[in-house]
Design a protein around this motif. Structure first.
Motif, PDB file in Angstrom:
ATOM      1  N   GLN A   1    -101.607 -35.136  18.404  1.00  0.00           N
ATOM      2  CA  GLN A   1    -101.926 -34.020  19.298  1.00  0.00           C
ATOM      3  C   GLN A   1    -102.978 -34.466  20.299  1.00  0.00           C
ATOM      4  N   VAL A   2    -102.814 -34.016  21.553  1.00  0.00           N
ATOM      5  CA  VAL A   2    -103.732 -34.415  22.618  1.00  0.00           C
ATOM      6  C   VAL A   2    -103.787 -33.306  23.659  1.00  0.00           C
ATOM      7  N   GLY A   3    -104.918 -33.183  24.339  1.00  0.00           N
ATOM      8  CA  GLY A   3    -105.063 -32.195  25.398  1.00  0.00           C
ATOM      9  C   GLY A   3    -104.426 -32.662  26.696  1.00  0.00           C
TER      10      GLY A   3
ATOM     11  N   SER B   1    -106.152 -36.772  19.758  1.00  0.00           N
ATOM     12  CA  SER B   1    -106.710 -37.336  21.000  1.00  0.00           C
ATOM     13  C   SER B   1    -107.182 -38.766  20.785  1.00  0.00           C
ATOM     14  N   PRO B   2    -106.350 -39.638  20.199  1.00  0.00           N
ATOM     15  CA  PRO B   2    -106.856 -40.952  19.802  1.00  0.00           C
ATOM     16  C   PRO B   2    -107.215 -41.839  20.989  1.00  0.00           C
TER      17      PRO B   2
ATOM     18  N   SER C   1    -102.105 -41.569  23.726  1.00  0.00           N
ATOM     19  CA  SER C   1    -101.250 -40.835  22.786  1.00  0.00           C
ATOM     20  C   SER C   1     -99.780 -40.989  23.131  1.00  0.00           C
ATOM     21  N   ARG C   2     -99.470 -40.879  24.407  1.00  0.00           N
ATOM     22  CA  ARG C   2     -98.068 -40.982  24.836  1.00  0.00           C
ATOM     23  C   ARG C   2     -97.497 -42.357  24.499  1.00  0.00           C
TER      24      ARG C   2
ATOM     25  N   GLU D   1     -97.440 -33.880  20.562  1.00  0.00           N
ATOM     26  CA  GLU D   1     -97.696 -32.623  21.262  1.00  0.00           C
ATOM     27  C   GLU D   1     -98.806 -32.775  22.290  1.00  0.00           C
ATOM     28  N   ILE D   2     -98.556 -32.242  23.473  1.00  0.00           N
ATOM     29  CA  ILE D   2     -99.576 -32.145  24.509  1.00  0.00           C
ATOM     30  C   ILE D   2     -99.917 -30.673  24.674  1.00  0.00           C
ATOM     31  N   GLU D   3    -101.199 -30.322  24.513  1.00  0.00           N
ATOM     32  CA  GLU D   3    -101.636 -28.934  24.684  1.00  0.00           C
ATOM     33  C   GLU D   3    -102.108 -28.764  26.133  1.00  0.00           C
ATOM     34  N   PRO D   4    -101.356 -28.032  26.947  1.00  0.00           N
ATOM     35  CA  PRO D   4    -101.691 -27.925  28.376  1.00  0.00           C
ATOM     36  C   PRO D   4    -103.094 -27.366  28.603  1.00  0.00           C
TER      37      PRO D   4
END
Length: 303
Positions: free
Chosen positions: A238-240, A176-177, A249-250, A266-269
């Motif tokens: 990784q990011v929410g 989650s930067p 992040s994207r 990765e995006i965690e829905p």
């Protein structure tokens, strides 16, 4: 997707947001005490010893799981907007990382703003990386990770190390930067009703504190989105899915790939900012950490 267990982090963030709204001039020491409660939602990993250390002039905390390799290291930089957070607030979370990865974790207590604005944090973390190398740890046996502002700092550490001619670590893992000091991401708008804590106003305020009045918001060591990423080590981001910081992040993933860096993104829905704090509590956090471990262990020579 989010779960009943993951609501603990959302509830914590909502309480912080309410406290800051009720007290917009909250004293810094009070704000810092509040952020130390980040660890409240993390389960104790168990089987991990914690040892304070002077890491080349930078205070640090070793998280040492029982029976792990001593010559493989995960260097960790805590989040908190370069203003809050500490090696203690992140002790349990990075203890889970160390235990799952099978190596020691060095959690750094780098200097924070406003007492020590940019570039003090990156100078500290680069000095700690140099210290690891001076201890005989091979660069290919070190990976860097960090969350939120600490995720940006992990990237900046690699950039600063490259400036100083130091060998590159094996991998960098931004969680989650926070990267963009100008808060231009579209998800500040599209996720504004989902993110329980982070707003564009909060980010811009922290950027001013971190950089100092009149500081350069386009310094690549403050915003690695503006850096030359060619030659950077492999990256796992990784990011929410509910984060206003999602676009940071994207954009990092897109830029790094375009410059030839190996990237997993990765995006965690349905998950909040640094959902990894729910380690030992939610399957989403535990599964995410396990995926990181499966990816980085071969890079560290852990099989």
């Amino acid at each position: 997707m989010s779960s009943i267990q993951s609501d603990a982090l959302k509830s914590l963030y909502k309480s912080w947001a309410a406290s800051m709204a009720d007290n917009p001039n909250m004293p810094l020491d009070e704000l810092r005490r509040m952020f130390e409660h980040w660890a409240d939602v993390t389960a104790e990993p168990g089987g991990v010893d914690y040892i304070e250390v002077d890491a080349g002039g930078v205070p640090g905390l070793w998280a040492v799981p029982k029976g792990v390799r001593q010559d493989r290291v995960l260097q960790c930089t805590h989040g908190g907007g370069y203003v809050c957070g500490s090696m203690y607030s992140h002790r349990k979370m990075y203890g889970h990382f160390a235990k799952t990865f099978g190596c020691r974790a060095l959690i750094l207590n780098y200097r924070c703003a406003p007492e020590h604005p940019h570039p003090a944090p990156v100078d500290d973390t680069t000095s700690a990386y140099q210290w690891l190398l001076d201890q005989g740890i091979r660069p290919q046996h070190v990976a860097l990770t960090g969350d939120s502002g600490g995720g940006g700092l992990a990237l900046a550490t690699v950039l600063r190390a490259r400036e100083r001619g130091l060998p590159m670590p094996s991998a960098v893992i931004p969680l989650s930067p926070w990267l963009d000091m100008e808060a231009t991401g579209e998800t500040y708008q599209s996720n504004s009703d989902k993110d329980a804590l982070v707003t564009r106003g909060i980010v811009l305020g922290m950027a001013t504190t971190f950089l100092g009045e009149g500081g350069n918001r386009q310094d690549p060591l403050a915003n690695p989105l503006l850096a030359d990423l060619r030659g950077m080590p492999p990256m796992y981001i990784q990011v929410g899915g509910d984060e206003t910081l999602l676009d940071d992040s994207r954009r990092l993933a897109e830029k790094a790939r375009s410059e030839g860096v190996e990237v997993i993104f990765e995006i965690e829905p349905g998950m909040q900012h640094v959902y990894h704090f729910l380690a030992g509590v939610t399957p989403q956090a535990d599964a995410a950490i396990l995926r990181l471990a499966d990816w980085v262990r071969p890079k560290l020579g852990l099989g």
